[in-house]
Design an enzyme around this catalytic site. Structure first.
Site, PDB file in Angstrom:
ATOM      1  N   HIS B 256       0.949  -1.036   0.002  1.00  0.00           N
ATOM      2  CA  HIS B 256       0.026  -0.003  -0.046  1.00  0.00           C
ATOM      3  C   HIS B 256       0.984   1.166   0.005  1.00  0.00           C
ATOM      4  O   HIS B 256       1.956   1.288   0.617  1.00  0.00           O
ATOM      5  CB  HIS B 256      -1.064   0.036   1.162  1.00  0.00           C
ATOM      6  CG  HIS B 256      -1.659   1.229   1.412  1.00  0.00           C
ATOM      7  ND1 HIS B 256      -1.405   2.147   1.776  1.00  0.00           N
ATOM      8  CD2 HIS B 256      -3.193   1.351   1.326  1.00  0.00           C
ATOM      9  CE1 HIS B 256      -2.416   3.269   1.864  1.00  0.00           C
ATOM     10  NE2 HIS B 256      -3.477   2.693   1.327  1.00  0.00           N
ATOM     11  N   ARG B 313      -2.371   0.973  -4.471  1.00  0.00           N
ATOM     12  CA  ARG B 313      -2.227  -0.339  -4.550  1.00  0.00           C
ATOM     13  C   ARG B 313      -2.540  -0.926  -5.921  1.00  0.00           C
ATOM     14  O   ARG B 313      -3.082  -0.144  -6.605  1.00  0.00           O
ATOM     15  CB  ARG B 313      -3.580  -1.145  -3.715  1.00  0.00           C
ATOM     16  CG  ARG B 313      -3.557  -0.507  -2.112  1.00  0.00           C
ATOM     17  CD  ARG B 313      -4.475  -1.563  -1.414  1.00  0.00           C
ATOM     18  NE  ARG B 313      -5.599  -0.455  -0.820  1.00  0.00           N
ATOM     19  CZ  ARG B 313      -6.580  -1.061  -0.299  1.00  0.00           C
ATOM     20  NH1 ARG B 313      -6.963  -2.351  -0.345  1.00  0.00           N
ATOM     21  NH2 ARG B 313      -7.641  -0.258   0.085  1.00  0.00           N
ATOM     22  N   LYS B 316      -6.020  -0.626  -8.185  1.00  0.00           N
ATOM     23  CA  LYS B 316      -6.979   0.515  -7.399  1.00  0.00           C
ATOM     24  C   LYS B 316      -6.757   1.878  -8.389  1.00  0.00           C
ATOM     25  O   LYS B 316      -5.952   1.804  -9.409  1.00  0.00           O
ATOM     26  CB  LYS B 316      -6.515   0.614  -5.936  1.00  0.00           C
ATOM     27  CG  LYS B 316      -6.888  -0.407  -5.184  1.00  0.00           C
ATOM     28  CD  LYS B 316      -8.212  -0.471  -4.414  1.00  0.00           C
ATOM     29  CE  LYS B 316      -8.317   0.692  -3.253  1.00  0.00           C
ATOM     30  NZ  LYS B 316      -9.588   0.663  -2.792  1.00  0.00           N
ATOM     31  N   ASP B 319      -4.896   8.543  -7.291  1.00  0.00           N
ATOM     32  CA  ASP B 319      -5.377   9.540  -6.113  1.00  0.00           C
ATOM     33  C   ASP B 319      -4.300  10.631  -5.928  1.00  0.00           C
ATOM     34  O   ASP B 319      -3.175  10.150  -5.700  1.00  0.00           O
ATOM     35  CB  ASP B 319      -5.580   8.737  -4.947  1.00  0.00           C
ATOM     36  CG  ASP B 319      -6.313   9.607  -3.746  1.00  0.00           C
ATOM     37  OD1 ASP B 319      -5.847  10.921  -3.533  1.00  0.00           O
ATOM     38  OD2 ASP B 319      -6.788   9.176  -2.622  1.00  0.00           O
ATOM     39  N   CYS B 321      -3.013  12.129  -3.505  1.00  0.00           N
ATOM     40  CA  CYS B 321      -2.158  11.929  -2.367  1.00  0.00           C
ATOM     41  C   CYS B 321      -1.017  10.974  -2.550  1.00  0.00           C
ATOM     42  O   CYS B 321       0.009  11.153  -1.897  1.00  0.00           O
ATOM     43  CB  CYS B 321      -2.915  11.768  -0.998  1.00  0.00           C
ATOM     44  SG  CYS B 321      -3.535  10.007  -0.858  1.00  0.00           S
ATOM     45  N   TYR B 322      -1.182  10.072  -3.208  1.00  0.00           N
ATOM     46  CA  TYR B 322      -0.246   9.160  -3.594  1.00  0.00           C
ATOM     47  C   TYR B 322       0.894   9.727  -4.505  1.00  0.00           C
ATOM     48  O   TYR B 322       2.064   9.245  -4.600  1.00  0.00           O
ATOM     49  CB  TYR B 322      -0.652   7.928  -4.147  1.00  0.00           C
ATOM     50  CG  TYR B 322      -1.408   7.050  -3.503  1.00  0.00           C
ATOM     51  CD1 TYR B 322      -1.058   6.684  -2.012  1.00  0.00           C
ATOM     52  CD2 TYR B 322      -2.769   6.809  -3.774  1.00  0.00           C
ATOM     53  CE1 TYR B 322      -1.935   6.182  -1.019  1.00  0.00           C
ATOM     54  CE2 TYR B 322      -3.653   6.007  -2.835  1.00  0.00           C
ATOM     55  CZ  TYR B 322      -3.112   5.748  -1.616  1.00  0.00           C
ATOM     56  OH  TYR B 322      -4.019   5.244  -0.604  1.00  0.00           O
ATOM     57  N   ASP B 390      -8.125  14.475  -4.189  1.00  0.00           N
ATOM     58  CA  ASP B 390      -7.908  13.322  -4.547  1.00  0.00           C
ATOM     59  C   ASP B 390      -7.978  12.889  -6.264  1.00  0.00           C
ATOM     60  O   ASP B 390      -7.112  12.824  -6.985  1.00  0.00           O
ATOM     61  CB  ASP B 390      -8.948  12.408  -4.031  1.00  0.00           C
ATOM     62  CG  ASP B 390      -9.105  10.690  -4.675  1.00  0.00           C
ATOM     63  OD1 ASP B 390      -8.802  10.437  -5.652  1.00  0.00           O
ATOM     64  OD2 ASP B 390      -9.955  10.202  -4.063  1.00  0.00           O
ATOM     65  N   ASP B 397      -9.700  18.906   0.724  1.00  0.00           N
ATOM     66  CA  ASP B 397      -9.421  19.003   2.083  1.00  0.00           C
ATOM     67  C   ASP B 397      -8.015  19.090   2.287  1.00  0.00           C
ATOM     68  O   ASP B 397      -7.122  19.066   1.395  1.00  0.00           O
ATOM     69  CB  ASP B 397      -9.963  17.524   2.578  1.00  0.00           C
ATOM     70  CG  ASP B 397      -9.162  16.187   1.752  1.00  0.00           C
ATOM     71  OD1 ASP B 397      -8.123  16.499   2.268  1.00  0.00           O
ATOM     72  OD2 ASP B 397      -9.794  15.705   1.205  1.00  0.00           O
ATOM     73  N   HIS B 400      -5.152  16.416   1.383  1.00  0.00           N
ATOM     74  CA  HIS B 400      -4.948  16.143  -0.283  1.00  0.00           C
ATOM     75  C   HIS B 400      -4.399  17.670  -0.549  1.00  0.00           C
ATOM     76  O   HIS B 400      -3.329  17.357  -1.590  1.00  0.00           O
ATOM     77  CB  HIS B 400      -6.297  15.901  -0.947  1.00  0.00           C
ATOM     78  CG  HIS B 400      -6.952  14.356  -0.810  1.00  0.00           C
ATOM     79  ND1 HIS B 400      -7.617  13.901   0.152  1.00  0.00           N
ATOM     80  CD2 HIS B 400      -6.358  13.402  -1.654  1.00  0.00           C
ATOM     81  CE1 HIS B 400      -7.664  12.664  -0.150  1.00  0.00           C
ATOM     82  NE2 HIS B 400      -6.970  12.408  -1.086  1.00  0.00           N
TER      83      HIS B 400
END
Lengths: 344, 503
Positions: B256, B313, B316, B319, B321-322, B390, B397, B400
């Protein structure tokens, strides 16, 4: 239906500061004498309950009413780890029946699936129940069924999966383990791309530590390779299945080259014709397969690299084709692989 | 303005639809539509076809306003879910300002320090808010926020951090398998260990006793995919309270992005311990598989139709944040593999750097696609009303906003271990006669602060006006703030990173 809340449904809307039975407590405001930066605008209910919580913590109170207070707080904010911690300690101190608590938390866990704390709380309860309950195995087995229910609403929920793996290992009983592979297979039948299910498969088959000689690793590997090949044949561009295949080969120190025939079926432009002989060991790509697929090309290049010598050139050719055509986003990475191979 | 031609091939499904592929396809539609609409709006605003290919601006002003609103006016009621993460809200906001190159005024700093100190627990560490139990995660966030807003002296925040009690708190969380609970009666989790190691490194409280067994634990969390899971199961290997190194501790949870960043950064933080303590040939040094870690990280970068964002992942969705957790992690892995200035000759020093695509590739030897990652943040990561997200159509937010900006920063700048910087710091190092662990602490100090920007390798999609500040890949603080707080707690005078002009 599980019992959701306890004694005071009559005065649900009431604030703690309005309840006669809490008059002995002086609530503690969050910030005393300072003007906080970046404050949160709390609802009156949350502000009220957490002010009483701070007072309870300060007084070190252990009582039934703490259970109600902490329940109210985690209902408004399930990530309030201090309220969970205090609740757990209170349950233990009061010798509150933990199986009752577990059931109380069922609906909660489904509702707040993504919160760490709901799963950790269950883990604490199960840990305590293993040594205290009359039949801990039946509790664990019931818990596995509950987790299936939770996962059915979100088949990739991270904490739920992690918790399931812990539970299986912690109780470590054949009766519990035996349902796992069929469960994984059901999930992969619905969605062969569910990586959480693949990881679970790995945990169950390869992560579980068994007594020496309990299983024949060669047989298990054969079974797992066959299963994974079938899943790849179904949808070749599925990184989850390829990663599993690579993982089990590396784990058992099996050369990648042993799968060359299979991998070559997926690294060429066209699927082999119908008239070819059916080779059960090497299932052919399905009719909709989009080939060559990048994971197969990568795998084949790794075989060439593994063989070394003259074959390194073939590996380099494939990496270049990945960088220039089949997987251009990772051009830098494929160039790095070329550079590494040349520097050896 | 003409947009660059883009590859719109969807992720191949082999004609087999599953819930994963359906969600993936609808996300790809959304991202493609977003990309086209951003370009269309730009074309409408500036119809000249002779201008250079369009690249979106970073709407710095809108993002600053968003951060400022959160800081000054506060957060709306739905942030009650974050009320046990208040130091995080502060850190995300302050570090957002730092990445955007905005400093804080004295009053804001003072107010920040007061707010954070109200969350320090009397028994050590910081809680998620005043009166909450101490927890490793808010302890990291609070210390990092204090690195930004604090200073030595009365009311400055730094001298009010009770380091001795933080150390005791850390030790009280230690488990027989080398891991740590994130709080008393709470879970073991790689994120907590990252936070602990970052704080111990910043505050100069690292000891061999604190981290004994921790490298082995971290190594046990790496999964067959190459990334890290959230913990491992120690039960089979535990003999009483001693770990049998011959028995496996399988990872719990799949590879993850968040855990992979934390596991990798922890591994980097533990190198000084490994270097100073595992010196005997009889000791078996724990290892991680760096090759599979790198492979996993780069595999997480989405394809062209996903605009080059990162996933957390396998199978998935991308996003924003990654961009930091995985995009930033690539830099850590490069550091582990020995990339960085000083470890090699700069082959490109003489080349002129024209602003052309081909040239970009020539001077870029990073292993992820930095251009594509910047595009994801610029096209898909920005909320029109300010703040970052995201992916569309989500709302902004605090979390993020920071991790999109930090990810953008990691994609613009290369911050790597520099042998030259290390030598400079080492030459200036003075042993602290009051410290028992000089060898370890010196190594920790030098290792952490030798990460500096590889000059001349920064690249800005959308031009230099989109530049954000570089951040330290281990702490997610600017290098300046990392040096400031570490210099203070290690009692070192840190030589300037900028060459002095000849007199």
């Amino acid at each position: 239906m599980p019992r959701v809340t306890s004694n005071n449904s009559d005065d649900e809307a009431q604030l703690y500061c309005e309840k006669s039975e809490w008059q002995d407590i002086t609530p503690i405001p969050q910030y005393d004498g300072i003007n906080p930066i970046a404050p949160i605008f709390y609802t009156p209910e949350y502000k009220d309950a957490t002010e009483y919580f701070r007072a309870i913590v300060k007084a070190d109170e252990v009582s039934e009413r703490v259970l109600q207070l902490t329940y109210d707080i985690i209902s408004m904010n399930p990530a309030h780890y201090s309220a969970w911690q205090y609740r757990y300690r209170t349950l233990v101190a009061l010798k509150h029946p933990l199986d009752v608590e577990l059931e109380l938390m069922d609906a909660f866990a489904i509702k707040f699936l993504k919160t760490y704390q709901v799963w950790h709380h269950r883990r604490l309860l199960l840990t305590a129940l293993r040594s205290s309950a009359p039949s801990p195995l039946s509790i664990a087995s019931k818990e596995l069924a509950f987790i299936i229910r939770a996962l059915s609403t979100d088949t990739k929920n991270y904490h739920t999966w992690s918790y399931r793996q812990w539970l299986l290992a912690f109780f470590d009983d054949e009766e519990l383990w035996e349902g796992e592979l069929p469960y994984v297979e059901r999930l992969l039948e619905t969605d062969v791309r569910n990586n959480s299910a693949w990881h679970h498969r790995y945990f169950v088959v390869w992560g579980r530590v068994r007594a020496e000689g309990e299983i024949d690793v060669g047989d298990v590997l054969k079974r797992e390779i066959a299963y994974t090949k079938d899943q790849i044949a179904l949808a070749p561009n599925n990184p989850s299945a390829w990663n599993y295949l690579r993982g089990i080969l590396e784990h058992t120190k099996t050369p990648f080259n042993s799968l060359r025939t299979f991998v070559e079926l997926y690294s060429t432009q066209t699927a082999p014709g119908e008239e070819d002989i059916v080779d059960l060991d090497n299932p052919k790509p399905g009719p909709g397969a989009q080939l060559p697929c990048a994971p197969a090309l990568e795998f084949l290049a790794d075989i060439h690299e593994e063989m070394g010598g003259e074959q390194t050139k073939k590996a380099i050719e494939i990496w270049k084709s990945l960088g220039n055509e089949y997987d251009t986003m990772r051009k830098k990475y494929w160039e790095f692989r070329v550079k590494e191979a040349l520097s050896v | 303005m003409a947009a660059v031609e883009r590859e719109w091939k969807p992720t191949p499904t082999d004609g087999v639809s599953t819930p994963t592929s359906l969600l993936q396809a609808s996300t790809e539609d959304i991202l493609k539509a977003k990309y086209l609409s951003v370009n269309l709006n730009a074309a409408a605003a500036s119809p000249s076809s002779s201008s250079p290919p369009f690249e979106p601006p970073l709407n710095k002003n809108a993002h600053l306003q968003y951060l400022l609103r959160n800081l000054r006016q506060g957060f709306p009621a739905h942030y009650i879910s974050q009320s046990a993460s208040q130091p995080w809200l502060i850190f995300w906001t302050l570090q957002g300002f730092c990445v955007l190159g905005v400093g804080l005024d004295g009053q804001t700093k003072k107010q920040t320090v007061e707010t954070l100190l109200a969350m320090q627990h009397p028994n050590g560490g910081f809680g998620g808010g005043p009166g909450q139990a101490a927890h490793l995660l808010p302890t990291y966030a609070a210390v990092c926020a204090l690195a930004i807003a604090g200073q030595p002296g009365a009311g400055g925040g730094w001298d009010q951090i009770d380091r001795a009690k933080i150390y005791d708190f850390f030790m009280s969380l230690k488990q027989p398998d080398g891991s740590f609970l994130v709080a008393h009666d709470a879970e073991v989790d790689v994120r907590g260990i990252y936070c602990l190691l970052a704080v111990a490194t910043l505050l100069n409280i690292l000891t061999p006793e604190l981290v004994a067994g921790t490298p082995e634990f971290i190594a046990s969390c790496q999964t067959y995919e190459g990334g890290f899971g959230n913990a491992s199961f120690p039960g089979w290997a535990l003999r009483g309270s001693v770990i049998d190194p011959g028995i496996a501790r399988p990872p719990l949870g799949e590879a993850h992005g968040g855990y992979t960043f934390c596991g990798t950064a922890s591994w980097v933080f533990l190198q000084p311990y490994l270097a100073t303590v595992y010196s005997l040939p009889s000791q078996v040094k724990p290892v991680i598989n760096v090759k599979s870690l790198l492979r996993w990280c780069v595999q997480m970068q989405g394809i062209s139709i996903e605009l080059g964002g990162f996933k957390g992942r396998t199978n998935k969705l991308v996003d924003g944040c990654y961009s930091w957790w995985v995009g930033g992690c690539v830099g850590l892995v490069e550091g582990l593999m020995g990339s960085g200035s000083g470890s090699k000759v700069d082959e490109h020093a003489d080349e002129t750097k024209a602003d052309q695509d081909g040239e970009w590739d020539d001077v870029d030897d990073s292993l992820s696609n930095r251009r594509a990652l910047q595009e994801y943040v610029l096209y898909a990561g920005q909320h029109p009303a300010g703040g970052l997200i995201d992916k569309p159509p989500k709302s902004a937010d605090a979390y993020h906003t920071l991790y999109c900006l930090s990810g953008l920063s990691a994609a613009q700048h290369r911050v790597l271990p520099s042998a030259q910087r290390r030598a400079t710091l080492e030459a200036a190092w003075k042993d602290d006669p009051s410290s028992e662990h000089n060898a370890l602490r010196k190594e920790a100090f030098l290792s952490a602060l030798s990460w500096v920007e590889d000059e001349g390798t920064a690249k800005f999609v959308g031009g230099p006006s989109n530049r954000v500040n570089a951040t330290h890949p281990l702490f997610n603080l600017t290098v300046t703030h990392s040096e400031g707080i570490m210099g203070y707690f290690y009692k070192q005078t840190i030589p300037s990173r900028y060459a002095k002009k000849a007199a």
